[in-house]
Design a protein around this motif. Structure first.
Motif, PDB file in Angstrom:
ATOM      1  N   MET A  83       0.864  -1.195   0.000  1.00  0.00           N
ATOM      2  CA  MET A  83       0.000   0.000   0.000  1.00  0.00           C
ATOM      3  C   MET A  83       0.900   1.245   0.000  1.00  0.00           C
ATOM      4  O   MET A  83       1.811   1.350   0.807  1.00  0.00           O
ATOM      5  N   SER A  84       0.621   2.169  -0.912  1.00  0.00           N
ATOM      6  CA  SER A  84       1.433   3.378  -0.992  1.00  0.00           C
ATOM      7  C   SER A  84       1.037   4.363   0.094  1.00  0.00           C
ATOM      8  O   SER A  84      -0.101   4.390   0.549  1.00  0.00           O
ATOM      9  N   CYS A  85       1.999   5.167   0.492  1.00  0.00           N
ATOM     10  CA  CYS A  85       1.761   6.153   1.547  1.00  0.00           C
ATOM     11  C   CYS A  85       1.008   7.361   0.971  1.00  0.00           C
ATOM     12  O   CYS A  85       1.239   7.770  -0.170  1.00  0.00           O
ATOM     13  N   ASP A  86       0.117   7.928   1.765  1.00  0.00           N
ATOM     14  CA  ASP A  86      -0.645   9.113   1.351  1.00  0.00           C
ATOM     15  C   ASP A  86       0.176  10.352   1.688  1.00  0.00           C
ATOM     16  O   ASP A  86       0.096  10.895   2.790  1.00  0.00           O
ATOM     17  N   PHE A  87       0.985  10.798   0.726  1.00  0.00           N
ATOM     18  CA  PHE A  87       1.869  11.921   1.008  1.00  0.00           C
ATOM     19  C   PHE A  87       1.130  13.256   1.047  1.00  0.00           C
ATOM     20  O   PHE A  87       1.643  14.221   1.609  1.00  0.00           O
ATOM     21  N   LEU A  88      -0.053  13.320   0.461  1.00  0.00           N
ATOM     22  CA  LEU A  88      -0.844  14.539   0.620  1.00  0.00           C
ATOM     23  C   LEU A  88      -1.253  14.701   2.070  1.00  0.00           C
ATOM     24  O   LEU A  88      -1.175  15.794   2.641  1.00  0.00           O
ATOM     25  N   ARG A  89      -1.661  13.611   2.711  1.00  0.00           N
ATOM     26  CA  ARG A  89      -2.075  13.679   4.113  1.00  0.00           C
ATOM     27  C   ARG A  89      -0.906  14.058   5.026  1.00  0.00           C
ATOM     28  O   ARG A  89      -1.095  14.666   6.079  1.00  0.00           O
ATOM     29  N   LEU A  90       0.306  13.690   4.621  1.00  0.00           N
ATOM     30  CA  LEU A  90       1.481  14.004   5.423  1.00  0.00           C
ATOM     31  C   LEU A  90       1.947  15.453   5.260  1.00  0.00           C
ATOM     32  O   LEU A  90       2.755  15.934   6.047  1.00  0.00           O
ATOM     33  N   ALA A  91       1.449  16.132   4.238  1.00  0.00           N
ATOM     34  CA  ALA A  91       1.840  17.520   4.018  1.00  0.00           C
ATOM     35  C   ALA A  91       1.241  18.425   5.088  1.00  0.00           C
ATOM     36  O   ALA A  91       0.298  18.065   5.794  1.00  0.00           O
ATOM     37  N   GLN A  92       1.803  19.621   5.213  1.00  0.00           N
ATOM     38  CA  GLN A  92       1.281  20.591   6.168  1.00  0.00           C
ATOM     39  C   GLN A  92      -0.187  20.886   5.854  1.00  0.00           C
ATOM     40  O   GLN A  92      -0.589  20.914   4.680  1.00  0.00           O
ATOM     41  N   PRO A  93      -1.011  21.097   6.905  1.00  0.00           N
ATOM     42  CA  PRO A  93      -2.452  21.303   6.671  1.00  0.00           C
ATOM     43  C   PRO A  93      -2.767  22.394   5.652  1.00  0.00           C
ATOM     44  O   PRO A  93      -3.645  22.230   4.818  1.00  0.00           O
ATOM     45  N   GLY A  94      -2.035  23.502   5.726  1.00  0.00           N
ATOM     46  CA  GLY A  94      -2.301  24.571   4.769  1.00  0.00           C
ATOM     47  C   GLY A  94      -2.007  24.171   3.342  1.00  0.00           C
ATOM     48  O   GLY A  94      -2.720  24.548   2.412  1.00  0.00           O
ATOM     49  N   VAL A  95      -0.957  23.368   3.154  1.00  0.00           N
ATOM     50  CA  VAL A  95      -0.580  22.914   1.817  1.00  0.00           C
ATOM     51  C   VAL A  95      -1.606  21.915   1.278  1.00  0.00           C
ATOM     52  O   VAL A  95      -1.934  21.915   0.090  1.00  0.00           O
ATOM     53  N   GLN A  96      -2.139  21.060   2.162  1.00  0.00           N
ATOM     54  CA  GLN A  96      -3.122  20.076   1.736  1.00  0.00           C
ATOM     55  C   GLN A  96      -4.325  20.722   1.054  1.00  0.00           C
ATOM     56  O   GLN A  96      -4.901  20.168   0.113  1.00  0.00           O
ATOM     57  N   LYS A  97      -4.703  21.891   1.519  1.00  0.00           N
ATOM     58  CA  LYS A  97      -5.917  22.546   1.018  1.00  0.00           C
ATOM     59  C   LYS A  97      -5.663  23.442  -0.195  1.00  0.00           C
ATOM     60  O   LYS A  97      -6.600  24.000  -0.759  1.00  0.00           O
ATOM     61  N   LEU A  98      -4.395  23.578  -0.574  1.00  0.00           N
ATOM     62  CA  LEU A  98      -4.080  24.444  -1.705  1.00  0.00           C
ATOM     63  C   LEU A  98      -4.380  23.770  -3.035  1.00  0.00           C
ATOM     64  O   LEU A  98      -4.270  22.557  -3.165  1.00  0.00           O
ATOM     65  N   SER A  99      -4.737  24.566  -4.012  1.00  0.00           N
ATOM     66  CA  SER A  99      -4.782  24.123  -5.399  1.00  0.00           C
ATOM     67  C   SER A  99      -3.608  24.771  -6.118  1.00  0.00           C
ATOM     68  O   SER A  99      -3.303  25.943  -5.880  1.00  0.00           O
ATOM     69  N   PRO A 100      -2.904  24.038  -6.986  1.00  0.00           N
ATOM     70  CA  PRO A 100      -1.763  24.635  -7.684  1.00  0.00           C
ATOM     71  C   PRO A 100      -2.180  25.862  -8.490  1.00  0.00           C
ATOM     72  O   PRO A 100      -3.274  25.914  -9.060  1.00  0.00           O
ATOM     73  N   TYR A 101      -1.304  26.853  -8.517  1.00  0.00           N
ATOM     74  CA  TYR A 101      -1.536  28.046  -9.330  1.00  0.00           C
ATOM     75  C   TYR A 101      -1.576  27.646 -10.806  1.00  0.00           C
ATOM     76  O   TYR A 101      -0.712  26.901 -11.284  1.00  0.00           O
ATOM     77  N   VAL A 102      -2.573  28.113 -11.515  1.00  0.00           N
ATOM     78  CA  VAL A 102      -2.727  27.782 -12.934  1.00  0.00           C
ATOM     79  C   VAL A 102      -2.360  29.008 -13.762  1.00  0.00           C
ATOM     80  O   VAL A 102      -3.085  30.002 -13.762  1.00  0.00           O
ATOM     81  N   PRO A 103      -1.229  28.974 -14.466  1.00  0.00           N
ATOM     82  CA  PRO A 103      -0.838  30.122 -15.284  1.00  0.00           C
ATOM     83  C   PRO A 103      -1.626  30.167 -16.585  1.00  0.00           C
ATOM     84  O   PRO A 103      -2.397  29.253 -16.898  1.00  0.00           O
ATOM     85  N   GLY A 104      -1.420  31.245 -17.353  1.00  0.00           N
ATOM     86  CA  GLY A 104      -2.036  31.337 -18.664  1.00  0.00           C
ATOM     87  C   GLY A 104      -1.571  30.199 -19.553  1.00  0.00           C
ATOM     88  O   GLY A 104      -0.420  29.761 -19.486  1.00  0.00           O
ATOM     89  N   LYS A 105      -2.448  29.705 -20.401  1.00  0.00           N
ATOM     90  CA  LYS A 105      -2.116  28.552 -21.254  1.00  0.00           C
ATOM     91  C   LYS A 105      -0.998  28.911 -22.227  1.00  0.00           C
ATOM     92  O   LYS A 105      -1.087  29.899 -22.951  1.00  0.00           O
ATOM     93  N   PRO A 106       0.064  28.107 -22.272  1.00  0.00           N
ATOM     94  CA  PRO A 106       1.151  28.370 -23.223  1.00  0.00           C
ATOM     95  C   PRO A 106       0.714  28.122 -24.668  1.00  0.00           C
ATOM     96  O   PRO A 106      -0.173  27.302 -24.938  1.00  0.00           O
ATOM     97  N   VAL A 107       1.365  28.794 -25.591  1.00  0.00           N
ATOM     98  CA  VAL A 107       1.053  28.645 -27.011  1.00  0.00           C
ATOM     99  C   VAL A 107       1.256  27.203 -27.470  1.00  0.00           C
ATOM    100  O   VAL A 107       0.398  26.623 -28.148  1.00  0.00           O
ATOM    101  N   ASP A 108       2.384  26.605 -27.098  1.00  0.00           N
ATOM    102  CA  ASP A 108       2.671  25.244 -27.555  1.00  0.00           C
ATOM    103  C   ASP A 108       1.648  24.246 -27.030  1.00  0.00           C
ATOM    104  O   ASP A 108       1.298  23.279 -27.730  1.00  0.00           O
ATOM    105  N   GLU A 109       1.162  24.463 -25.824  1.00  0.00           N
ATOM    106  CA  GLU A 109       0.163  23.551 -25.266  1.00  0.00           C
ATOM    107  C   GLU A 109      -1.133  23.607 -26.058  1.00  0.00           C
ATOM    108  O   GLU A 109      -1.724  22.566 -26.385  1.00  0.00           O
ATOM    109  N   LEU A 110      -1.580  24.818 -26.386  1.00  0.00           N
ATOM    110  CA  LEU A 110      -2.802  24.949 -27.182  1.00  0.00           C
ATOM    111  C   LEU A 110      -2.602  24.347 -28.576  1.00  0.00           C
ATOM    112  O   LEU A 110      -3.506  23.690 -29.105  1.00  0.00           O
ATOM    113  N   ALA A 111      -1.424  24.557 -29.148  1.00  0.00           N
ATOM    114  CA  ALA A 111      -1.157  23.997 -30.470  1.00  0.00           C
ATOM    115  C   ALA A 111      -1.248  22.475 -30.448  1.00  0.00           C
ATOM    116  O   ALA A 111      -1.813  21.857 -31.365  1.00  0.00           O
ATOM    117  N   ARG A 112      -0.725  21.861 -29.399  1.00  0.00           N
ATOM    118  CA  ARG A 112      -0.792  20.398 -29.289  1.00  0.00           C
ATOM    119  C   ARG A 112      -2.229  19.925 -29.104  1.00  0.00           C
ATOM    120  O   ARG A 112      -2.664  18.937 -29.710  1.00  0.00           O
TER     121      ARG A 112
END
Length: 370
Positions: free
Chosen positions: A1-30
């Motif tokens: 069974m794999s360890c739940d590393f999200l649960r082991l993170a600091q409480p504030g970090v657990q509740k964060l959503s990653p910052y989503v930057p503007g979509k890059p040109v190459d990503e849209l092209a793909r």
């Protein structure tokens, strides 16, 4: 069974959503099978002029030294900034972009049991850095899409250590004047650090906006944060800086990572400071592009939030997400701001005249289809 590393993170970090930057040109092209050269990106508030000639020359001259670590103290850039801003070099803190400055502030002054105050619709990094260190973020309801400074004052209590204010604000482009800032600073308790984020200050002219540097000597709890990513056209190199008292700068340097600004960034930023012509061109292009977009919105019977930055938030009068997706299919990348509590708006960066026209034409076709 794999360890739940999200649960082991600091409480504030657990509740964060990653910052989503503007979509890059190459990503849209793909994703959509588009030609990158045919895509217009107006999503990330980048300078459409490209880097200045002096900055490029400085980068080229530095390439032979890539095997060497950069100057960890950034002596030359600090010296030039100190001379330009009429402060001592010991009052300058360099960052890997101005985002780095915001994180240094949070790491140095915030912790569980403490709080930071910021405005609704303000830059997403303020709550991110606050929550990441376990502190409470207090979002104060905006007024006319901008900072309600009296309400922000009222939100300060004995556990407040930082107040983040942006002028102009991202993503709304709203601003406040010198009298409002002076009154605010006069009432903030001395133990509360005020971070004045001026990432877009170079786009203002004359007395349109207060210059945070004018208040540093009077208010020792003030830190002014700026960047080379916008008007100076060096977003990819990630170089920002803070101006504060020597005492605050000393604290930030205790948590600052060594060599946090690379050699190419240091050299390019020094050169950019000496390129007044490039800065003037950037401002003129931005002023013309802002007028072009406003006229286009008016022709499309759309409302917008007046802006003093290099972007503008347009109100589509309905959920903007489908229109954002439709623009992507037209090869136009803008920025949805539903995550900022603005689901009916799209933030559009000012581009070259032909890029702005392409965006307006695509938007007009999409709206005409209903």
């Amino acid at each position: 069974m794999s360890c739940d590393f999200l649960r082991l993170a600091q409480p504030g970090v657990q509740k964060l959503s990653p910052y989503v930057p503007g979509k890059p040109v190459d990503e849209l092209a793909r994703e959509l099978g588009l030609e990158p050269a045919g895509i217009v990106k107006l999503a990330s508030n980048e300078n459409p002029l490209g880097p200045g000639a002096k900055a490029l020359a400085a980068i080229h001259a530095e390439l032979a030294e890539l095997t060497r670590y950069p100057d960890g103290n950034g002596f030359e850039l600090k010296s030039k900034l100190a001379e330009r801003c009429q402060v001592s070099a010991a009052q300058v803190t360099l960052g890997n972009g101005s985002n780095d400055i915001l994180e240094l502030v949070a790491r140095a002054y915030l912790a569980p049991g403490l709080n930071a105050v910021f405005s609704q619709h303000a830059f997403a990094v303020y709550p991110i850095v606050t929550q990441a260190v376990g502190a409470e973020g207090r979002s104060v309801t905006a007024k006319d899409w901008g900072h309600d400074l009296p309400a922000m004052l009222a939100a300060i209590d004995e556990n407040t250590r930082v107040v983040f204010i942006a002028n102009p604000n991202n993503p709304t482009g709203t601003w406040f004047g010198p009298a409002a800032l002076a009154d605010f600073l006069a009432w903030v308790p001395e133990r509360v650090l005020v971070v004045l984020d001026e990432a877009y200050i170079e786009y203002a002219e004359g007395d349109e906006l207060p210059d945070g540097l004018d208040y540093l000597a009077q208010f020792p709890n003030l830190l002014v944060s700026r960047t080379f990513s916008k008007a100076y056209g060096l977003a990819a190199l990630r170089v920002g800086y803070a101006l504060s008292t020597v005492e605050i700068a000393d604290v930030l340097n205790r948590v600052r990572q060594p060599f946090n600004v690379n050699s190419l960034a240091l050299s390019a930023a020094c050169a950019a400071l000496d390129d007044a012509e490039y800065l003037a061109r950037s401002r003129a292009l931005n002023d013309a592009g802002m007028q072009q977009l406003e006229q286009g919105f008016r022709a499309l019977d759309l409302r917008w939030i007046p802006s003093k930055a290099n972007f503008i938030a347009v109100d589509l009068g309905r959920d903007a997400a489908p229109i954002y997706q439709a623009l992507l299919r037209e090869g136009v990348i803008v920025r949805p701001v539903g995550a900022y509590g603005m689901p009916n708006h799209l933030r559009i960066s000012i581009g070259l005249a032909e890029e702005n026209a392409r965006c307006l034409d695509a938007l007009g076709r999409i709206l005409a289809r209903g």
